[in-house]
Design a protein around this motif. Structure first.
Motif, PDB file in Angstrom:
ATOM      1  N   SER A  58       0.767  -1.321  -0.171  1.00 48.51           N
ATOM      2  CA  SER A  58       0.154   0.091   0.076  1.00 48.51           C
ATOM      3  C   SER A  58       0.818   1.398  -0.033  1.00 48.51           C
ATOM      4  O   SER A  58       1.001   1.915   0.997  1.00 48.51           O
ATOM      5  N   PRO A  59       1.284   1.729  -0.959  1.00 46.05           N
ATOM      6  CA  PRO A  59       2.256   2.846  -1.144  1.00 46.05           C
ATOM      7  C   PRO A  59       1.355   3.863  -1.192  1.00 46.05           C
ATOM      8  O   PRO A  59       0.286   4.029  -1.536  1.00 46.05           O
ATOM      9  N   LYS A  60       1.841   5.080  -0.575  1.00 49.35           N
ATOM     10  CA  LYS A  60       1.100   6.347  -0.347  1.00 49.35           C
ATOM     11  C   LYS A  60       0.946   7.129  -1.513  1.00 49.35           C
ATOM     12  O   LYS A  60       2.109   7.370  -2.186  1.00 49.35           O
ATOM     13  N   ASP A  61      -0.227   7.561  -1.848  1.00 50.28           N
ATOM     14  CA  ASP A  61      -0.328   8.196  -3.162  1.00 50.28           C
ATOM     15  C   ASP A  61      -0.661   9.592  -2.809  1.00 50.28           C
ATOM     16  O   ASP A  61      -1.119  10.094  -1.702  1.00 50.28           O
ATOM     17  N   ILE A  62      -0.923  10.548  -3.877  1.00 52.39           N
ATOM     18  CA  ILE A  62      -1.394  11.837  -3.572  1.00 52.39           C
ATOM     19  C   ILE A  62      -2.918  11.792  -3.373  1.00 52.39           C
ATOM     20  O   ILE A  62      -3.638  10.943  -3.646  1.00 52.39           O
ATOM     21  N   PRO A  63      -3.195  12.732  -2.405  1.00 53.67           N
ATOM     22  CA  PRO A  63      -4.575  12.809  -1.756  1.00 53.67           C
ATOM     23  C   PRO A  63      -5.322  13.437  -3.212  1.00 53.67           C
ATOM     24  O   PRO A  63      -5.281  13.859  -4.084  1.00 53.67           O
ATOM     25  N   TYR A  64      -6.932  12.826  -3.081  1.00 53.94           N
ATOM     26  CA  TYR A  64      -7.751  13.518  -4.257  1.00 53.94           C
ATOM     27  C   TYR A  64      -9.303  13.452  -3.254  1.00 53.94           C
ATOM     28  O   TYR A  64      -9.579  12.403  -2.856  1.00 53.94           O
ATOM     29  N   ARG A 108       5.951  12.231  -4.075  1.00 51.56           N
ATOM     30  CA  ARG A 108       7.405  12.826  -3.614  1.00 51.56           C
ATOM     31  C   ARG A 108       7.373  13.966  -4.536  1.00 51.56           C
ATOM     32  O   ARG A 108       8.117  14.845  -4.044  1.00 51.56           O
ATOM     33  N   THR A 109       7.187  13.848  -5.637  1.00 49.38           N
ATOM     34  CA  THR A 109       7.286  15.104  -6.603  1.00 49.38           C
ATOM     35  C   THR A 109       6.532  16.382  -6.113  1.00 49.38           C
ATOM     36  O   THR A 109       6.976  17.533  -6.010  1.00 49.38           O
ATOM     37  N   GLN A 110       5.251  16.043  -5.890  1.00 52.21           N
ATOM     38  CA  GLN A 110       4.372  17.177  -5.289  1.00 52.21           C
ATOM     39  C   GLN A 110       4.742  17.688  -4.051  1.00 52.21           C
ATOM     40  O   GLN A 110       4.704  18.806  -3.754  1.00 52.21           O
ATOM     41  N   ILE A 111       5.191  16.767  -3.118  1.00 50.80           N
ATOM     42  CA  ILE A 111       5.762  17.001  -1.816  1.00 50.80           C
ATOM     43  C   ILE A 111       6.981  18.149  -1.939  1.00 50.80           C
ATOM     44  O   ILE A 111       6.993  19.274  -1.392  1.00 50.80           O
ATOM     45  N   GLY A 112       7.945  17.648  -3.008  1.00 49.05           N
ATOM     46  CA  GLY A 112       8.939  18.361  -2.871  1.00 49.05           C
ATOM     47  C   GLY A 112       8.744  19.879  -3.645  1.00 49.05           C
ATOM     48  O   GLY A 112       9.148  20.772  -3.342  1.00 49.05           O
ATOM     49  N   ALA A 113       7.683  19.695  -4.658  1.00 45.48           N
ATOM     50  CA  ALA A 113       7.429  21.201  -5.286  1.00 45.48           C
ATOM     51  C   ALA A 113       6.680  22.240  -4.160  1.00 45.48           C
ATOM     52  O   ALA A 113       6.720  23.405  -4.169  1.00 45.48           O
ATOM     53  N   ALA A 114       5.817  21.528  -3.378  1.00 49.19           N
ATOM     54  CA  ALA A 114       5.229  22.231  -2.334  1.00 49.19           C
ATOM     55  C   ALA A 114       6.168  22.780  -1.336  1.00 49.19           C
ATOM     56  O   ALA A 114       5.938  24.018  -0.917  1.00 49.19           O
ATOM     57  N   VAL A 115       7.400  22.162  -1.112  1.00 51.25           N
ATOM     58  CA  VAL A 115       8.183  22.800  -0.239  1.00 51.25           C
ATOM     59  C   VAL A 115       9.082  23.805  -0.602  1.00 51.25           C
ATOM     60  O   VAL A 115       9.484  25.027  -0.308  1.00 51.25           O
ATOM     61  N   GLY A 116       9.448  23.551  -1.995  1.00 52.51           N
ATOM     62  CA  GLY A 116      10.320  24.546  -2.791  1.00 52.51           C
ATOM     63  C   GLY A 116       9.843  25.631  -3.417  1.00 52.51           C
ATOM     64  O   GLY A 116      10.030  26.733  -2.931  1.00 52.51           O
ATOM     65  N   GLU A 117       8.669  25.413  -4.375  1.00 55.25           N
ATOM     66  CA  GLU A 117       8.046  26.374  -4.944  1.00 55.25           C
ATOM     67  C   GLU A 117       7.234  27.334  -4.200  1.00 55.25           C
ATOM     68  O   GLU A 117       7.382  28.642  -4.401  1.00 55.25           O
ATOM     69  N   ALA A 118       6.462  26.972  -3.069  1.00 58.75           N
ATOM     70  CA  ALA A 118       5.897  27.866  -2.127  1.00 58.75           C
ATOM     71  C   ALA A 118       6.523  28.223  -0.891  1.00 58.75           C
ATOM     72  O   ALA A 118       6.182  28.947  -0.032  1.00 58.75           O
ATOM     73  N   ALA A 119       7.752  27.825  -0.796  1.00 65.31           N
ATOM     74  CA  ALA A 119       8.597  28.243   0.473  1.00 65.31           C
ATOM     75  C   ALA A 119       7.986  27.823   1.650  1.00 65.31           C
ATOM     76  O   ALA A 119       7.907  28.592   2.740  1.00 65.31           O
ATOM     77  N   ARG A 120       7.272  26.565   1.795  1.00 65.64           N
ATOM     78  CA  ARG A 120       6.363  26.231   2.946  1.00 65.64           C
ATOM     79  C   ARG A 120       7.450  25.463   3.771  1.00 65.64           C
ATOM     80  O   ARG A 120       8.400  24.697   3.159  1.00 65.64           O
ATOM     81  N   ALA A 126       4.791  17.810   5.356  1.00 64.23           N
ATOM     82  CA  ALA A 126       4.702  16.719   5.819  1.00 64.23           C
ATOM     83  C   ALA A 126       3.185  16.235   6.252  1.00 64.23           C
ATOM     84  O   ALA A 126       2.587  15.238   6.106  1.00 64.23           O
ATOM     85  N   ALA A 127       2.803  17.273   7.161  1.00 65.95           N
ATOM     86  CA  ALA A 127       1.534  16.960   7.933  1.00 65.95           C
ATOM     87  C   ALA A 127       0.308  17.076   6.824  1.00 65.95           C
ATOM     88  O   ALA A 127      -0.718  16.524   6.982  1.00 65.95           O
ATOM     89  N   ALA A 128       0.392  18.077   5.921  1.00 68.16           N
ATOM     90  CA  ALA A 128      -0.468  17.916   4.827  1.00 68.16           C
ATOM     91  C   ALA A 128      -0.920  16.802   4.005  1.00 68.16           C
ATOM     92  O   ALA A 128      -1.868  16.260   3.400  1.00 68.16           O
ATOM     93  N   HIS A 129       0.441  16.186   3.771  1.00 71.25           N
ATOM     94  CA  HIS A 129       0.389  14.706   2.894  1.00 71.25           C
ATOM     95  C   HIS A 129       0.361  13.815   3.779  1.00 71.25           C
ATOM     96  O   HIS A 129       0.400  12.675   3.163  1.00 71.25           O
ATOM     97  N   SER A 130       0.359  13.692   4.956  1.00 71.54           N
ATOM     98  CA  SER A 130       0.411  12.477   5.933  1.00 71.54           C
ATOM     99  C   SER A 130       1.683  11.586   5.702  1.00 71.54           C
ATOM    100  O   SER A 130       1.434  10.446   5.587  1.00 71.54           O
ATOM    101  N   VAL A 131       2.658  12.334   5.793  1.00 71.46           N
ATOM    102  CA  VAL A 131       3.937  11.409   5.611  1.00 71.46           C
ATOM    103  C   VAL A 131       4.771  12.156   6.871  1.00 71.46           C
ATOM    104  O   VAL A 131       4.488  13.132   7.464  1.00 71.46           O
ATOM    105  N   SER A 132       5.874  11.390   6.908  1.00 73.76           N
ATOM    106  CA  SER A 132       6.662  11.880   8.227  1.00 73.76           C
ATOM    107  C   SER A 132       7.646  12.881   7.552  1.00 73.76           C
ATOM    108  O   SER A 132       7.826  13.168   6.423  1.00 73.76           O
TER     109      SER A 132
END
Length: 437
Positions: A58-64, A108-120, A126-132
């Motif tokens: 059960s790999p974690k995937d993007i939320p929808y 992983r691509t979505q998380i990386g872009a969320a941290v980098g592009e939006a400076a979050r 991590a909390a928004a995507h339910s990962v560590s």
């Protein structure tokens, strides 16, 4: 032909068999492998036809949507029948979900872009995507590695410092005495192109600049024609190091020079207030009430506002020192404004003489210091008047650096800090994003 559910799910390499809904509203997407190359042995590359069994992951995937989604991927475990291959068996893997991966590549691509592009912050994403936190951080590191490249040669380099944190006391290992450490970072900015922040180095000394430039290629150093700095002796000494930047010309930014003029006005005003009243200024004092007008440019003052400031201070300060300092500041601004007419040499010399003569004739200590600073740095100031090169973009990136530090609530790891800051200050798509809004 791809069915609609698989097409909507959109994860390459798998096919959706069914979707189930649990009592709490969670949707379970049951998928199987649809990638033929998944049956190839990772070691020898030979396709296997011997099934050993099945396993579900059960790999974690993007939320929808609002409800939670769980992906259940049923894949086959194959035997490798090649005699020369040491691998006995293997399970199917696809590019989006490599072996032993617990998250999909698009997550992983979505998380990386969320941290980098939006400076979050990493914790927030991590909390928004339910990962560590480590998972989100690794995703950003991988995302940044595809964007950040080695700095390319530029013709104009900007250098400035930013504070990394509050001053602190540390125990010196050599002397066993407590020393005060004032943490600063020196940033290097491409002022001629769109590379943004080329890099950062801890400290704000000559050695800091020399070390960073020494690590660059000879072609990079030889291509630098101008270096814009504030009137900092340590940076100037580094740039003048023999054979370091053979073709570089120092340029002093006019913003800091105007600030020196405003500081001189403020110092004179405060000293005169103490001489007149033996106390600090209060709002009932004319020079304190007009303190902001004294620092404002003459063209930004209305005739009424200018007359009020002039008359109020003239009536209170009979020595005329405050208004003399204000005139010196405006003369300095007039000198620097010669850049707007192409840096005419004759006009520049005339305005420089007028500014220096006014400061010297006034015999006001603060103005004598200001005149001495301008005279010492005149070759570099004249370079600004001739070229119009400023450090404004560097100051703008300093604001972004502070923004990243505030979002991250500080950084304990220098590598993480440098990566986050450079990524946020190097994005070439920033201008396109602002233009489209």
């Amino acid at each position: 032909m791809t069915d609609g559910t698989t097409l909507l799910f959109g994860l390459p390499g798998v096919r959706v068999e069914r979707v189930e809904r649990l009592a709490d509203g969670t949707r379970v997407v049951c998928a199987i492998t649809a990638e033929e190359t998944a049956a190839a042995c990772p070691s020898c590359g030979v396709f296997s036809t011997s099934r050993k069994g099945r396993t579900t992951t059960s790999p974690k995937d993007i939320p929808y949507g609002e409800d939670r989604i769980i992906m259940q991927w049923t894949k086959t475990r194959w035997r490798c029948r090649e005699d020369y291959c040491d691998r006995g068996s293997f399970t199917e893997a696809i590019p989006q979900v490599p072996a032993h991966a617990r998250t999909t590549g698009r997550l992983r691509t979505q998380i990386g872009a969320a941290v980098g592009e939006a400076a979050r912050s990493v914790a927030e994403v991590a909390a928004a995507h339910s990962v560590s936190w480590p998972t989100a951080h690794r995703a950003f590191v991988a995302h940044a590695a595809t964007v950040l490249t080695e700095p390319q040669p530029t013709t104009v380099l900007g250098i400035d410092e930013t504070r990394r944190g509050k001053p602190r006391w540390e125990l010196c290992a050599a002397t066993r005495r407590w020393v005060r450490v004032d943490p600063w970072d020196t940033g290097f900015v491409d002022l001629a192109g769109d590379q943004g922040l080329l890099g950062q180095r801890e400290g704000r000394t000559s050695a800091t600049v020399i070390d960073w430039l020494t690590e660059r290629t000879p072609e990079f150093r030889a291509g630098i024609e101008f270096v814009a700095i504030d009137p900092a002796a340590v940076y100037a000494a580094a740039i003048r190091t023999p054979d370091l930047l053979p073709n570089a010309t120092l340029v002093v930014d006019h913003f800091h020079l105007v600030k020196l003029g405003n500081d001189a006005v403020t110092k004179v005003r405060r000293r005169v207030t103490w001489d007149l009243r033996d106390r600090r200024g209060r709002k009932l004092d004319p020079e304190w009430a007009n303190r902001r007008r004294l620092l404002r440019a003459r063209e930004r003052l209305s005739q009424k506002s200018f007359a009020k400031m002039w008359n109020d201070i003239m009536a209170e300060d009979h020595s005329g020192q405050i208004l003399s300092a204000w005139i010196a500041k405006e003369e300095l601004r007039t000198l620097l404004s010669t850049v707007r007419v192409g840096g005419d040499p004759h006009l520049t010399r005339h305005r420089l003489h007028r500014f220096l003569a006014w400061c010297i004739d006034s015999q006001i200590p603060e103005l004598l210091t200001l005149a001495g600073t301008v005279d010492t740095w005149w070759p570099e100031i004249n370079s600004f008047v001739r070229t119009g090169i400023t450090n404004g973009r560097t100051e703008g990136y300093n604001r972004l650096v502070k923004q990243v530090k505030r979002v991250g609530c500080g950084f304990r790891n220098r590598d993480n800090s440098a990566r986050r800051i450079r990524f946020h200050c190097t994005r070439k798509q920033r201008a396109a994003t602002q233009t489209s809004c």
